[in-house]
Design a protein around this motif. Structure first.
Motif, PDB file in Angstrom:
ATOM      1  N   ALA A  26       0.839  -1.205   0.000  1.00 55.25           N
ATOM      2  CA  ALA A  26       0.000   0.000   0.000  1.00 55.25           C
ATOM      3  C   ALA A  26       0.861   1.238   0.000  1.00 55.25           C
ATOM      4  CB  ALA A  26      -0.910  -0.007   1.231  1.00 55.25           C
ATOM      5  N   GLY A  27       1.965   1.188   0.755  1.00 52.25           N
ATOM      6  CA  GLY A  27       2.887   2.324   0.782  1.00 52.25           C
ATOM      7  C   GLY A  27       3.524   2.541  -0.564  1.00 52.25           C
ATOM      8  N   VAL A  28       3.889   1.441  -1.224  1.00 52.05           N
ATOM      9  CA  VAL A  28       4.481   1.545  -2.555  1.00 52.05           C
ATOM     10  C   VAL A  28       3.500   2.176  -3.523  1.00 52.05           C
ATOM     11  CG1 VAL A  28       5.442   0.246  -4.483  1.00 52.05           C
ATOM     12  CG2 VAL A  28       5.973  -0.432  -2.149  1.00 52.05           C
ATOM     13  N   MET A  29       2.250   1.723  -3.438  1.00 50.41           N
ATOM     14  CA  MET A  29       1.244   2.250  -4.348  1.00 50.41           C
ATOM     15  C   MET A  29       1.012   3.742  -4.108  1.00 50.41           C
ATOM     16  SD  MET A  29       0.492  -0.186  -6.300  1.00 50.41           S
ATOM     17  CE  MET A  29       2.179  -0.701  -6.060  1.00 50.41           C
ATOM     18  N   THR A  30       0.973   4.147  -2.846  1.00 51.51           N
ATOM     19  CA  THR A  30       0.771   5.569  -2.519  1.00 51.51           C
ATOM     20  C   THR A  30       1.860   6.413  -3.136  1.00 51.51           C
ATOM     21  OG1 THR A  30      -0.294   4.981  -0.448  1.00 51.51           O
ATOM     22  CG2 THR A  30       0.538   7.228  -0.640  1.00 51.51           C
ATOM     23  N   PHE A  31       3.104   5.903  -3.063  1.00 49.88           N
ATOM     24  CA  PHE A  31       4.240   6.645  -3.631  1.00 49.88           C
ATOM     25  C   PHE A  31       4.134   6.742  -5.142  1.00 49.88           C
ATOM     26  CE2 PHE A  31       8.442   8.293  -3.893  1.00 49.88           C
ATOM     27  CZ  PHE A  31       9.040   7.677  -4.967  1.00 49.88           C
ATOM     28  N   LEU A  32       3.858   5.591  -5.772  1.00 52.91           N
ATOM     29  CA  LEU A  32       3.850   5.557  -7.234  1.00 52.91           C
ATOM     30  C   LEU A  32       2.668   6.327  -7.812  1.00 52.91           C
ATOM     31  CD1 LEU A  32       4.892   1.838  -7.891  1.00 52.91           C
ATOM     32  CD2 LEU A  32       6.294   3.885  -8.156  1.00 52.91           C
ATOM     33  N   LEU A  33       1.552   6.245  -7.141  1.00 56.48           N
ATOM     34  CA  LEU A  33       0.363   6.919  -7.666  1.00 56.48           C
ATOM     35  C   LEU A  33       0.471   8.429  -7.561  1.00 56.48           C
ATOM     36  CD1 LEU A  33      -2.408   4.529  -6.313  1.00 56.48           C
ATOM     37  CD2 LEU A  33      -1.672   4.802  -8.684  1.00 56.48           C
ATOM     38  N   GLY A  34       1.482   8.910  -6.870  1.00 57.36           N
ATOM     39  CA  GLY A  34       1.698  10.349  -6.770  1.00 57.36           C
ATOM     40  C   GLY A  34       2.180  10.967  -8.067  1.00 57.36           C
ATOM     41  N   ALA A  40      -1.549   6.045 -18.976  1.00 54.11           N
ATOM     42  CA  ALA A  40      -2.814   5.390 -18.627  1.00 54.11           C
ATOM     43  C   ALA A  40      -2.592   3.911 -18.342  1.00 54.11           C
ATOM     44  CB  ALA A  40      -3.820   5.581 -19.762  1.00 54.11           C
ATOM     45  N   ASP A  41      -1.715   3.269 -19.121  1.00 55.82           N
ATOM     46  CA  ASP A  41      -1.447   1.850 -18.908  1.00 55.82           C
ATOM     47  C   ASP A  41      -0.802   1.612 -17.551  1.00 55.82           C
ATOM     48  OD1 ASP A  41      -2.477   1.137 -21.324  1.00 55.82           O
ATOM     49  OD2 ASP A  41      -0.533   0.994 -22.360  1.00 55.82           O
ATOM     50  N   ARG A  42       0.131   2.471 -17.192  1.00 57.77           N
ATOM     51  CA  ARG A  42       0.785   2.311 -15.896  1.00 57.77           C
ATOM     52  C   ARG A  42      -0.229   2.482 -14.780  1.00 57.77           C
ATOM     53  NH1 ARG A  42       5.999   5.877 -14.495  1.00 57.77           N
ATOM     54  NH2 ARG A  42       6.841   4.500 -16.116  1.00 57.77           N
ATOM     55  N   GLN A  43      -1.080   3.506 -14.901  1.00 57.77           N
ATOM     56  CA  GLN A  43      -2.090   3.748 -13.876  1.00 57.77           C
ATOM     57  C   GLN A  43      -3.024   2.551 -13.739  1.00 57.77           C
ATOM     58  OE1 GLN A  43      -2.260   6.896 -12.079  1.00 57.77           O
ATOM     59  NE2 GLN A  43      -3.400   5.494 -10.768  1.00 57.77           N
ATOM     60  N   THR A  44      -3.421   1.991 -14.880  1.00 61.76           N
ATOM     61  CA  THR A  44      -4.308   0.831 -14.861  1.00 61.76           C
ATOM     62  C   THR A  44      -3.643  -0.350 -14.166  1.00 61.76           C
ATOM     63  OG1 THR A  44      -5.395   1.516 -16.910  1.00 61.76           O
ATOM     64  CG2 THR A  44      -5.580  -0.802 -16.305  1.00 61.76           C
ATOM     65  N   ASN A  45      -2.379  -0.591 -14.471  1.00 66.41           N
ATOM     66  CA  ASN A  45      -1.659  -1.711 -13.865  1.00 66.41           C
ATOM     67  C   ASN A  45      -1.486  -1.532 -12.364  1.00 66.41           C
ATOM     68  OD1 ASN A  45      -1.324  -3.178 -16.237  1.00 66.41           O
ATOM     69  ND2 ASN A  45       0.568  -2.101 -16.779  1.00 66.41           N
ATOM     70  N   LEU A  46      -1.183  -0.307 -11.943  1.00 61.81           N
ATOM     71  CA  LEU A  46      -1.038  -0.046 -10.515  1.00 61.81           C
ATOM     72  C   LEU A  46      -2.362  -0.244  -9.794  1.00 61.81           C
ATOM     73  CD1 LEU A  46       1.270   3.108 -10.534  1.00 61.81           C
ATOM     74  CD2 LEU A  46       1.902   0.746 -10.040  1.00 61.81           C
ATOM     75  N   SER A  51      -5.781  -3.359  -6.238  1.00 62.90           N
ATOM     76  CA  SER A  51      -7.069  -4.029  -6.068  1.00 62.90           C
ATOM     77  C   SER A  51      -6.894  -5.439  -5.520  1.00 62.90           C
ATOM     78  CB  SER A  51      -7.820  -4.068  -7.405  1.00 62.90           C
ATOM     79  OG  SER A  51      -9.023  -4.806  -7.285  1.00 62.90           O
ATOM     80  N   VAL A  52      -5.940  -6.188  -6.087  1.00 66.09           N
ATOM     81  CA  VAL A  52      -5.677  -7.555  -5.613  1.00 66.09           C
ATOM     82  C   VAL A  52      -5.186  -7.525  -4.171  1.00 66.09           C
ATOM     83  CG1 VAL A  52      -4.249  -9.600  -5.947  1.00 66.09           C
ATOM     84  CG2 VAL A  52      -5.233  -8.435  -7.928  1.00 66.09           C
ATOM     85  N   TYR A  53      -4.279  -6.587  -3.889  1.00 61.16           N
ATOM     86  CA  TYR A  53      -3.758  -6.471  -2.512  1.00 61.16           C
ATOM     87  C   TYR A  53      -4.904  -6.221  -1.535  1.00 61.16           C
ATOM     88  CZ  TYR A  53      -1.387  -4.591   1.575  1.00 61.16           C
ATOM     89  OH  TYR A  53      -0.962  -4.358   2.849  1.00 61.16           O
ATOM     90  N   ASN A  54      -5.783  -5.287  -1.860  1.00 60.57           N
ATOM     91  CA  ASN A  54      -6.886  -4.938  -0.974  1.00 60.57           C
ATOM     92  C   ASN A  54      -7.860  -6.097  -0.786  1.00 60.57           C
ATOM     93  OD1 ASN A  54      -5.956  -2.330  -0.477  1.00 60.57           O
ATOM     94  ND2 ASN A  54      -6.992  -1.499  -2.293  1.00 60.57           N
ATOM     95  N   GLN A  55      -8.112  -6.845  -1.865  1.00 62.22           N
ATOM     96  CA  GLN A  55      -9.012  -7.989  -1.781  1.00 62.22           C
ATOM     97  C   GLN A  55      -8.455  -9.056  -0.838  1.00 62.22           C
ATOM     98  OE1 GLN A  55     -12.044  -8.763  -3.008  1.00 62.22           O
ATOM     99  NE2 GLN A  55     -12.319  -6.732  -3.926  1.00 62.22           N
ATOM    100  N   ILE A  56      -7.174  -9.358  -0.996  1.00 62.94           N
ATOM    101  CA  ILE A  56      -6.553 -10.367  -0.125  1.00 62.94           C
ATOM    102  C   ILE A  56      -6.521  -9.878   1.314  1.00 62.94           C
ATOM    103  CG2 ILE A  56      -4.396 -11.591   0.379  1.00 62.94           C
ATOM    104  CD1 ILE A  56      -3.814 -11.552  -2.627  1.00 62.94           C
ATOM    105  N   ASP A  57      -6.132  -8.643   1.494  1.00 60.61           N
ATOM    106  CA  ASP A  57      -6.002  -8.086   2.840  1.00 60.61           C
ATOM    107  C   ASP A  57      -7.343  -8.056   3.570  1.00 60.61           C
ATOM    108  OD1 ASP A  57      -4.379  -6.773   4.886  1.00 60.61           O
ATOM    109  OD2 ASP A  57      -5.478  -4.944   4.377  1.00 60.61           O
TER     110      ASP A  57
END
Length: 338
Positions: A26-34, A40-46, A51-57
């Motif tokens: 989640a921390g990695v995603m927060t950094f990258l999404l900044g 658009a492709d990168r944003q979609t992949n992130l 989404s998968v991380y949140n579902q598992i968590d």
């Protein structure tokens, strides 16, 4: 020159090494999404990864360690690169790497080897806790902090003996038929990566054990000392040298080449090669003007290979004369600092 990938992946400079503490995805995603300008492709992949991380968590049938989940995701991404030199290092591994390239660490000041299944002290470093405690060559380490090291690897044992300066470590040792215990307070242990001595016939013999932050200056210091003692030629031994810092390898190599001679080149993502050349900026104007022979073996890797290749390429009209390359025999044991 063969690279022992499994033994020294974190020291190889011809590749990307990803360092850092174990952090949540989640921390990695927060950094990258900044980075709002991401494609658009990168944003979609992130978003997919998050989404998968949140579902598992949130919904997996049992609790999941978020650190392990994040580390697994990162290692999975790296695995798709099919590059054995790209690694993610967690806290302890990152600290070990930093210690290796810094040339100092918190420890007790011994060199050890694993011999006949036992971890044995090879030597103590002057002025360190081990020397003050009168530990001797040949002492076998039986336990560290009350736990047997009989089944442990050399690197694992050394990582336990190292630690924060000022903390204590307890060793149980065997000397001949006598078993005894020593408590030692860890201190900052400086490690010299270059040693030199004058052999018969005025040959300067220099050993380079690794390529750390001060290796180039240590090499220059030893070369000047041997030159002052009357050395007419040099043997430079980089057997079992696992490598280290590329910039240090460039500085070392530049001492043996004329300014402007190429040391190495790196092919970038764009395909345009980046060429590194000998220069006063690298060597400070110091040049070796005497012949040199370089000794290597199968465990000479990474930055050590850069240095070796540069010297092997010296032509007969270069500053140092013709450098020769010798493939040395493998050594059965080699020291590790603790």
């Amino acid at each position: 020159m063969k690279k022992f990938i499994n033994r020294h992946p974190y020291l190889t400079v011809v590749g990307s090494v990803i360092l850092g503490s174990v952090i949540t995805l989640a921390g990695v995603m927060t950094f990258l999404l900044g980075f709002t300008n991401s494609s658009a492709d990168r944003q979609t992949n992130l978003n997919r990864i998050a989404s998968v991380y949140n579902q598992i968590d949130a919904n997996y049938y049992r609790n999941v360690d978020s650190n392990k989940l994040a580390t697994g995701a990162i290692n999975g991404m790296l695995a798709t690169l099919d590059d054995p030199f790209s690694n993610y290092l967690t806290d302890s591994d990152a600290s070990s790497l930093n210690d290796s390239v810094a040339g100092s660490f918190g420890g007790i000041g011994i060199q050890v080897i694993k011999k006949n299944g036992h971890i044995e002290i090879m030597s103590t470093i002057d002025g360190t806790p081990a020397q003050k405690a009168k530990l001797k060559t040949g002492d076998q380490i039986i336990k560290v902090n009350g736990k047997s090291v009989a089944s442990q690897s050399l690197s694992k044992t050394m990582s336990i003996m190292r630690g924060k300066v000022g903390t204590t470590v307890e060793l149980e040792l065997q000397r001949g038929d006598t078993t005894f215990t020593k408590k030692l307070k860890r201190a900052k242990i400086p490690v010299e990566t270059v040693t030199g001595k004058l052999l018969k016939n005025k040959v300067g013999y220099i050993t380079i054990s690794s390529v750390a932050e001060k290796t180039a200056s240590e090499l220059k210091k030893n070369l000047k000392k041997l030159d002052h003692q009357g050395a007419k030629s040099y043997i430079i031994d980089v057997r079992n040298n696992p490598g280290g810092l590329m910039q240090q390898a460039l500085k070392m190599s530049s001492m043996f080449l004329k300014d402007g001679q190429p040391i190495m080149q790196v092919k970038t993502r764009s395909g345009k090669p980046e060429v590194y050349k000998a220069s006063r900026k690298l060597d400070g104007g110091y040049k070796v003007k005497k012949p040199a022979v370089v000794i290597i073996n199968g465990e000479s890797a990474s930055a050590a290979e850069i240095f070796v290749a540069a010297l092997a390429s010296i032509s007969g009209d270069s500053v140092g004369g013709r450098a020769k390359l010798r493939q040395g025999n493998r050594t059965k044991y080699y020291p590790v600092h603790g």
